[in-house]
Design an enzyme around this catalytic site. Structure first.
Site, PDB file in Angstrom:
ATOM      1  N   SER A 127      -1.749  10.549 -22.606  1.00  0.00           N
ATOM      2  CA  SER A 127      -1.328   9.160 -22.793  1.00  0.00           C
ATOM      3  C   SER A 127      -0.124   9.112 -23.722  1.00  0.00           C
ATOM      4  O   SER A 127       0.048   9.981 -24.584  1.00  0.00           O
ATOM      5  CB  SER A 127      -2.476   8.352 -23.415  1.00  0.00           C
ATOM      6  OG  SER A 127      -2.029   7.093 -23.874  1.00  0.00           O
ATOM      7  N   TYR A 140      -9.804   6.426 -28.738  1.00  0.00           N
ATOM      8  CA  TYR A 140      -9.186   6.843 -27.475  1.00  0.00           C
ATOM      9  C   TYR A 140      -8.024   7.800 -27.734  1.00  0.00           C
ATOM     10  O   TYR A 140      -7.918   8.865 -27.108  1.00  0.00           O
ATOM     11  CB  TYR A 140      -8.703   5.609 -26.706  1.00  0.00           C
ATOM     12  CG  TYR A 140      -7.883   5.933 -25.481  1.00  0.00           C
ATOM     13  CD1 TYR A 140      -8.501   6.296 -24.283  1.00  0.00           C
ATOM     14  CD2 TYR A 140      -6.495   5.874 -25.510  1.00  0.00           C
ATOM     15  CE1 TYR A 140      -7.751   6.591 -23.154  1.00  0.00           C
ATOM     16  CE2 TYR A 140      -5.743   6.171 -24.389  1.00  0.00           C
ATOM     17  CZ  TYR A 140      -6.370   6.533 -23.216  1.00  0.00           C
ATOM     18  OH  TYR A 140      -5.623   6.834 -22.103  1.00  0.00           O
TER      19      TYR A 140
END
Length: 247
Positions: A127, A140
């Site tokens: 990400s 996350y």
């Protein structure tokens, strides 16, 4: 014919990546926790298999059914958005089971065939949250940043046996199921002390003009699969590319 196995193909980046490889003449093993056969056009080059990357038996069965593969795309992931203070550690562990340990388990399961053949590519999808700090995604981000460090180290080991590993780092993709897939998990994670801050953050996301499309990520994964250089990082999407240039 080359074969790619892609995890998390039920939506978003995984689904679009499966379409992209099929369109380019590859055999595609599209895996999902709950297989759906209506998402991809029927093809002799397509095999849809059940796979839960957090379950060792599921990994073993999927790889046995898949047969030899040339590329593994570790795309399956779980989203999480909320104040870390309010996030139960059981939820943090759930995120890591899929985003971190699931990726590691898949790598460990395919490396033997790549080592024996002296060839093969692993692509770990992380990400842009690993490229710059974003609010309300601490757990996350931690799960994805762990894979960045893991992959950078693994690269040296795999190079010694003739295989390659790459990192694809997608930007913010509002068209994906990131939020809806984790909605139940995120309930109650924006507590009263963080409400006004969260509203500001959400408003900021709504004003973004440069975002990542699933096609951006599919193309980037394709490029990474074909790349024979020592390049490790592949930011995907214009916003991720801009962040990578600032890093």
């Amino acid at each position: 014919m080359n074969t790619v196995l892609i995890t998390g193909c039920s939506s978003g980046y995984g689904l679009e990546t499966a379409r992209h490889f099929l369109a380019n003449g590859w055999k595609v093993i599209a895996t999902m926790r709950s297989p759906r056969f209506d998402l991809l056009s029927p093809s002799d080059n397509l095999c849809i298999l059940p796979l839960d990357v957090s379950q060792p038996d599921s990994i073993k069965q999927a790889l046995e059914a898949a047969g030899p593969i040339d590329v593994l795309v570790n795309n399956a992931g779980i989203g999480l958005f909320g104040a870390f203070e309010a996030t139960p550690m059981s939820t943090v562990r759930e995120i890591f089971e899929t985003n971190t340990f699931g990726v590691m388990a898949m790598c460990q399961a395919v490396i033997p065939q790549f080592r024996e053949r002296g060839d093969g590519v692993i692509i770990n999808v992380t990400s842009s949250a690993t490229l710059a700090a974003f609010p309300l995604v601490a757990a996350y981000t931690a799960s994805k940043t762990a894979i960045e460090g893991f992959t950078a180290s693994l690269e040296h080991e795999l190079k010694a046996v003739g295989a390659r590993v790459k990192l694809v780092e997608p930007g913010y993709g509002p068209s994906t199921s990131f939020a809806s897939n984790g909605q139940q998990r995120m309930q109650g994670l924006i507590t009263e002390p963080y409400e006004s801050f969260a509203h500001e953050v959400f408003a900021g996301f709504g004003q973004l003009t440069v975002v990542t499309a699933a096609t951006d990520v599919a193309q980037c994964i394709w490029d990474a699969a074909k790349d024979t250089s020592d390049r490790l990082h592949f930011p995907a999407g214009p916003d991720a590319v801009a962040l990578a240039q600032l890093a």
